[in-house]
Structure formats: structure tokens, C-alpha cells
Enzyme design. Structure first.
Site, PDB file in Angstrom:
ATOM      1  N   ASN A 116       0.828  -1.216   0.000  1.00 19.40           N
ATOM      2  CA  ASN A 116       0.000   0.000   0.000  1.00 19.40           C
ATOM      3  C   ASN A 116       0.861   1.263   0.000  1.00 19.40           C
ATOM      4  O   ASN A 116       1.927   1.287   0.612  1.00 19.40           O
ATOM      5  CB  ASN A 116      -0.867   0.086   1.263  1.00 19.40           C
ATOM      6  CG  ASN A 116      -1.956  -0.970   1.311  1.00 19.40           C
ATOM      7  OD1 ASN A 116      -2.404  -1.458   0.282  1.00 19.40           O
ATOM      8  ND2 ASN A 116      -2.376  -1.322   2.509  1.00 19.40           N
TER       9      ASN A 116
ATOM     10  N   ASP B 170       3.122  -5.484  12.543  1.00 20.89           N
ATOM     11  CA  ASP B 170       3.796  -6.085  11.377  1.00 20.89           C
ATOM     12  C   ASP B 170       5.281  -6.306  11.668  1.00 20.89           C
ATOM     13  O   ASP B 170       5.862  -7.315  11.265  1.00 20.89           O
ATOM     14  CB  ASP B 170       3.659  -5.163  10.151  1.00 20.89           C
ATOM     15  CG  ASP B 170       2.208  -4.928   9.774  1.00 20.89           C
ATOM     16  OD1 ASP B 170       1.377  -5.831  10.019  1.00 20.89           O
ATOM     17  OD2 ASP B 170       1.902  -3.844   9.252  1.00 20.89           O
TER      18      ASP B 170
ATOM     19  N   GLU C 274      -5.301  -8.857   3.571  1.00 20.56           N
ATOM     20  CA  GLU C 274      -5.451  -7.658   2.727  1.00 20.56           C
ATOM     21  C   GLU C 274      -5.357  -7.987   1.238  1.00 20.56           C
ATOM     22  O   GLU C 274      -5.220  -7.082   0.426  1.00 20.56           O
ATOM     23  CB  GLU C 274      -4.403  -6.592   3.103  1.00 20.56           C
ATOM     24  CG  GLU C 274      -4.703  -5.916   4.429  1.00 20.56           C
ATOM     25  CD  GLU C 274      -3.789  -4.736   4.750  1.00 20.56           C
ATOM     26  OE1 GLU C 274      -2.717  -4.594   4.130  1.00 20.56           O
ATOM     27  OE2 GLU C 274      -4.157  -3.956   5.640  1.00 20.56           O
TER      28      GLU C 274
ATOM     29  N   SER D 289       9.630   2.934   9.685  1.00 19.51           N
ATOM     30  CA  SER D 289       9.883   2.842  11.133  1.00 19.51           C
ATOM     31  C   SER D 289      10.516   1.510  11.551  1.00 19.51           C
ATOM     32  O   SER D 289      10.902   1.344  12.709  1.00 19.51           O
ATOM     33  CB  SER D 289       8.569   3.021  11.903  1.00 19.51           C
ATOM     34  OG  SER D 289       7.745   1.878  11.767  1.00 19.51           O
TER      35      SER D 289
ATOM     36  N   GLY E 209       1.277  -1.271   3.923  1.00 20.51           N
ATOM     37  CA  GLY E 209       0.587  -2.525   3.606  1.00 20.51           C
ATOM     38  C   GLY E 209       1.130  -3.565   4.571  1.00 20.51           C
ATOM     39  O   GLY E 209       2.343  -3.641   4.768  1.00 20.51           O
TER      40      GLY E 209
ATOM     41  N   GLY F  62       2.295  -6.826  26.496  1.00 22.69           N
ATOM     42  CA  GLY F  62       3.210  -7.834  25.968  1.00 22.69           C
ATOM     43  C   GLY F  62       2.532  -8.860  25.093  1.00 22.69           C
ATOM     44  O   GLY F  62       1.604  -8.533  24.337  1.00 22.69           O
TER      45      GLY F  62
ATOM     46  N   ASP G 120       4.163   6.776  16.719  1.00 24.28           N
ATOM     47  CA  ASP G 120       3.235   6.291  15.700  1.00 24.28           C
ATOM     48  C   ASP G 120       3.208   4.761  15.797  1.00 24.28           C
ATOM     49  O   ASP G 120       4.230   4.109  15.544  1.00 24.28           O
ATOM     50  CB  ASP G 120       3.733   6.747  14.316  1.00 24.28           C
ATOM     51  CG  ASP G 120       2.820   6.316  13.175  1.00 24.28           C
ATOM     52  OD1 ASP G 120       1.872   5.561  13.415  1.00 24.28           O
ATOM     53  OD2 ASP G 120       3.077   6.754  12.031  1.00 24.28           O
TER      54      ASP G 120
HETATM   55  O1  RIB Z   1      -0.390  -2.486   9.699  1.00 18.02           O
HETATM   56  C1  RIB Z   1      -0.183  -1.199   9.169  1.00 18.02           C
HETATM   57  C2  RIB Z   1      -0.615  -1.151   7.729  1.00 18.02           C
HETATM   58  O2  RIB Z   1      -2.011  -1.366   7.649  1.00 18.02           O
HETATM   59  C3  RIB Z   1      -0.379   0.170   7.060  1.00 18.02           C
HETATM   60  O3  RIB Z   1       0.902   0.259   6.486  1.00 18.02           O
HETATM   61  C4  RIB Z   1      -1.529   0.257   6.057  1.00 18.02           C
HETATM   62  O4  RIB Z   1      -1.129   0.240   4.731  1.00 18.02           O
HETATM   63  C5  RIB Z   1      -2.454  -0.900   6.394  1.00 18.02           C
HETATM   64  O5  RIB Z   1      -2.310  -1.953   5.529  1.00 18.02           O
END
Ligand code: RIB
Length: 295
Positions: free
Chosen positions: A11, A244, A137, A283, A39, A217, A238
Site C-alpha cells: 500500500n 507487522d 489484505e 519505522s 501494507g 506484551g 506512531d
Molecule cells: O499495519 C499497518 C498497515 O495497515 C499500514 O501500512 C496500512 O497500509 C495498512 O495496511
């Protein structure tokens, strides 16, 4: 060590810094806008690669997606299985408030145009000993799971963002489930937090479960042992892509054969660093930074 394939979203993230999340009917001025790569799929690929794993990313971008493949390549991810669409790439509109929390509006774009033929072409290059990481997604997830299992890949599934479609997936094929409290409660079918892990264990008796609990945790349970890992306390700038980063780092460390305690520690430290920085993919730290960071 086997290969890691992420079949997942890419994304363009449009990030707006706002004093509070916009309310129904409200028009709100943002103090800053950033355009980042994101993404869940792309973020997890980058995290695993920055953790030192050999990572391949499969998915689909539109004409505006060069920025996404450039970012993956620069992070050491193999992009040869990424397909191209004539439509737009996926994108996300992300509001970030002063406490670092976010809310995300997602447009699937080319992430939702993956064909079964493309899936077959990609999976033909992977086999036993390799891992596939999936999130919610992209389209054709059930097909990908069935084909990956038939080829002997280990399936790592992060059911995020959670929605009703998850229930129709062949989740019995998943060998590692990485999910947060909200996703856990939805899958276990209970609001009672103390029952979530037991509910998941009953439904997926052979699956390793990694339940993240935000500032409290996470808990890892593989059916024979249960390990708790506390979170690191950092000042949140942020939180986008923290989950992820955690997933990518855990899978990379696990694929490298590290014991679960060590995988949890590295994943937790990496996620804490990601929370303290702006953006999604930008990040995500490299392993040298994670090793310097203490819990
Ligand atoms: O988990 C964060 C992500 O969720 C963002 O980068 C956004 O694109 C969504 O997919």
C-alpha cells in the site's frame, strides 16, 4: 534455513497528523502529511528481511507502485514475484493522533486482483521447509492456503484486518497464528479475555499461537509450553506497523532456529523501536538496532 515468502498487500500510506480522529460530519485540518510505503504484507516482508532472513514478496501493484518495489528492494526483499496491474495500487488513509494511535481507511486496489494462475506460478518455486506469511489484505487467500499446504509450506497467518471473511478460510492449515486481542476474541468467539487463548487452542489444536496484548506484551503457546513476554515501555510516536514489525521479526528469528523466548524478545524490541518512530515501513529497524535496544 528455508525461504520466507510473503504473499501480501503493498500500500501507499497517506499519513495525516491530526489533533484527534475526525468525527462524523466534522472537517478537520491536519498539521502534517506524509506519504510512506506500507501494507501489512510489505511491512512484514521488510521486517523479516531487516531481521536478516531471505525474503520473497509476492503480490500486485498498480502503475503508481514503483515506490513500493523500490522500498522492498532497498530493504533486501526479492521482488521478482510481484505482478503489475493497470489499475491503482492499494492505498491507506491513516490518521495519527498526538498519542501515536492511528485509525486506517483501506482501499484494496491491485491487492484485490490476484489470480489463481499467478498464485500457482509463485508457489511452484517454494516447497517443504519454506514458510509463507499471509495477512487479510489480498484476495484468493483460501486458494493460497490450500495450495501452499499441498506443497508442504508452513503457513503463518496474521488475520488482520479481521472481518467476517476470515471464518470461511481453511484455518486448520495454519501452523503459526499471530494475532492481537481483538482478532483473538473474534476468532475464539468470546469477549472474555481470559478465555481467548483456551478458545483458540481448542479450535486449532495443532497450531502455534502468538497472541499480542499491546502494552501488556504477548503470549506464545505451542500446545506444550506457554511463554509470556512483557512489552517494552517507549514513548509512542506512531503505532502504525508495530504489529507487522513484531510478526516479521518473530518469523525470521523462528526460521533461523532461535528458541521461542529469543524470538519473542527480538520481536518485542523491534516493535518497540517501530512505535517510537513515524510511518509504517520507514519505522522498521534493522537487526543491529534491535540488538542494541534493551528491554
Ligand atoms: O499495519 C499497518 C498497515 O495497515 C499500514 O501500512 C496500512 O497500509 C495498512 O495496511
Amino acid at each position: 534455513m528455508g525461504k520466507i515468502l510473503t504473499f501480501g498487500s503493498l500500500n501507499v500510506d497517506y499519513v495525516y497528523h491530526v489533533p484527534h480522529f475526525v468525527a462524523p460530519g466534522e472537517t478537520l485540518a491536519a498539521s502534517k502529511r506524509e506519504v510512506n510505503c506500507g501494507g501489512k504484507g510489505l511491512n512484514q516482508s521488510i521486517a523479516a528481511a531487516r531481521a536478516g532472513a531471505e525474503v520473497f514478496h509476492a503480490g500486485k501493484i498498480g502503475a503508481d507502485g514503483q515506490i513500493l518495489t523500490d522500498m522492498l528492494s532497498q530493504s533486501g526483499v526479492d521482488i521478482s514475484y510481484i505482478q503489475h496491474s493497470s489499475g491503482p495500487s492499494g492505498h491507506a488513509i491513516i490518521q495519527v493522533d498526538p498519542s501515536g494511535q492511528n485509525c486506517i481507511l483501506l482501499f484494496g486496489g491491485s491487492n484485490q486482483e490476484i489470480t489463481t494462475q499467478e498464485v500457482d506460478q509463485v508457489l511452484a518455486n517454494f516447497g517443504p521447509g519454506d514458510r509463507i506469511i499471509l495477512q487479510n489484505e489480498i484476495n484468493n487467500l483460501a486458494y493460497i492456503m490450500h495450495q501452499a499446504a499441498a506443497r508442504g509450506l508452513d503457513i503463518v497467518f496474521n488475520p488482520s484486518p479481521i472481518d467476517a471473511s476470515i471464518q470461511s478460510l481453511p484455518l486448520e492449515l495454519v501452523s503459526l497464528l499471530v494475532l492481537n486481542e481483538i482478532e483473538g476474541a473474534a476468532l475464539a468467539g468470546t469477549e472474555d479475555e481470559s478465555l481467548v487463548l483456551e478458545g483458540l487452542r481448542k479450535q486449532f489444536p495443532r497450531c502455534r499461537i502468538l497472541l499480542t496484548l499491546g502494552s501488556r506484551g504477548c503470549i506464545y503457546d505451542d500446545g506444550t509450553q506457554r511463554i509470556q513476554q512483557k512489552a517494552c515501555s517507549v514513548e509512542a510516536v506512531d503505532t502504525t506497523a508495530a504489529g507487522d514489525t513484531f510478526t516479521g521479526y518473530f518469523v525470521a528469528a523462528d526460521a533461523a532456529g532461535l528458541p521461542p523466548q529469543e524470538c519473542l524478545r527480538l520481536a518485542t524490541q523491534a516493535a518497540a523501536i517501530a512505535v517510537s518512530r513515524p510511518g509504517a515501513a520507514p519505522s522498521i529497524p534493522v537487526m543491529a538496532e534491535v540488538k542494541q535496544f534493551s528491554l
